[in-house]
Scaffold this active site. Structure first.
Site, short mmCIF file in Angstrom:
data_model
loop_
_atom_site.label_atom_id
_atom_site.label_comp_id
_atom_site.label_asym_id
_atom_site.label_seq_id
_atom_site.Cartn_x
_atom_site.Cartn_y
_atom_site.Cartn_z
N ASP A 120 0.84 -1.20 0.00
CA ASP A 120 0.00 0.00 0.00
C ASP A 120 0.88 1.25 0.00
O ASP A 120 0.54 2.28 0.60
CB ASP A 120 -0.94 0.01 1.21
CG ASP A 120 -2.19 0.86 0.95
OD1 ASP A 120 -2.63 0.93 -0.21
OD2 ASP A 120 -2.72 1.46 1.91
N LEU A 153 -4.39 7.29 8.49
CA LEU A 153 -3.40 6.56 7.72
C LEU A 153 -3.66 6.74 6.22
O LEU A 153 -4.81 6.69 5.77
CB LEU A 153 -3.44 5.07 8.06
CG LEU A 153 -2.93 4.68 9.46
CD1 LEU A 153 -3.22 3.22 9.74
CD2 LEU A 153 -1.45 4.96 9.59
#
Length: 227
Positions: A120, A153
């Site tokens: 990611d 995040l």
């Protein structure tokens, strides 16, 4: 209609969708008909809705536990539905921020052999702390953790070798951690000629030293410079 535009714009190997959304089942059928891997994720689906997608041919879940309905003992959601099956690969972000170490260990013990590491990663991965751009937004990486303007995040600063080290540090055998970064994700998209070494297969090799640092890289047998 949007899918047709996306597919015609260039090669598409994998699409993540929320199976509870109207029309999701039809979209799954169209994607599978085009040999495009379908993954469930970014979703508030119940376990029943997730199971229906799996029964329709979805075989993987995008970064398990993150951006999805939380696991509950009476409402296990996508995470519980995926972990309870033997035919679904679960992708996890093992950066120490997206999942607690205990959670990552639970996932491994429930699904060893069908766990795929995913970074990611955003711009700035593998670099020093600082401010980087993601889709026009400023992403700050501090102490190795990437966060957006609201403090949530926003991807990671992790490289894939970082993910391998982190999973191995949790007690997973190195060979299995390497499979989670290579052969298992290759299997997800049906790329059976990559992620493994064999006769008549591409000689793409990453050589690691004893500290699991990248020492050398070969692409189709040719050495590449490692920065």
């Amino acid at each position: 209609e949007l899918l047709e535009r996306l597919v015609s714009a260039g090669p598409v190997r994998l699409v993540t969708l929320a199976p509870e959304r109207p029309g999701a089942c039809d979209l799954i059928d169209v994607l599978r008909g085009r040999s495009i891997t379908v993954s469930c994720g970014h979703s508030d689906a119940t376990s029943e809705e997730a199971a229906a997608a799996f029964d329709r041919g979805v075989r993987t879940v995008t970064h398990l536990f993150n951006a999805m309905r939380p696991f509950g003992h009476r409402d296990p959601g996508i995470a519980g539905a995926a972990l309870s099956r033997n035919d679904v690969v679960v992708q996890i972000i093992v950066d120490g921020a997206h999942l607690a170490p205990e959670t990552a260990r639970v996932v491994w013990r429930a699904a060893a052999g069908r766990v795929a590491l995913v970074t990611d990663a955003v711009a700035g991965a593998g670099e020093t702390d600082g401010v980087y751009s993601l889709g026009g937004l400023d992403i700050e990486i501090r102490d190795g953790v990437a966060r957006g303007p609201d403090g949530s995040l926003a991807g990671t600063a992790m490289t894939m070798i970082d993910a391998v080290r982190n999973l191995h540090a949790l007690g997973v055998p190195l060979a299995d951690a390497l499979d989670a970064a290579t052969a298992v994700p290759a299997r997800v998209i049906g790329a059976l000629s990559v992620g493994r070494l064999d006769v008549d297969q591409p000689a793409d090799v990453v050589v690691l030293n004893d500290n699991l640092d990248v020492d050398r890289v070969f692409v189709r047998g040719d050495a590449r410079v490692v920065c």
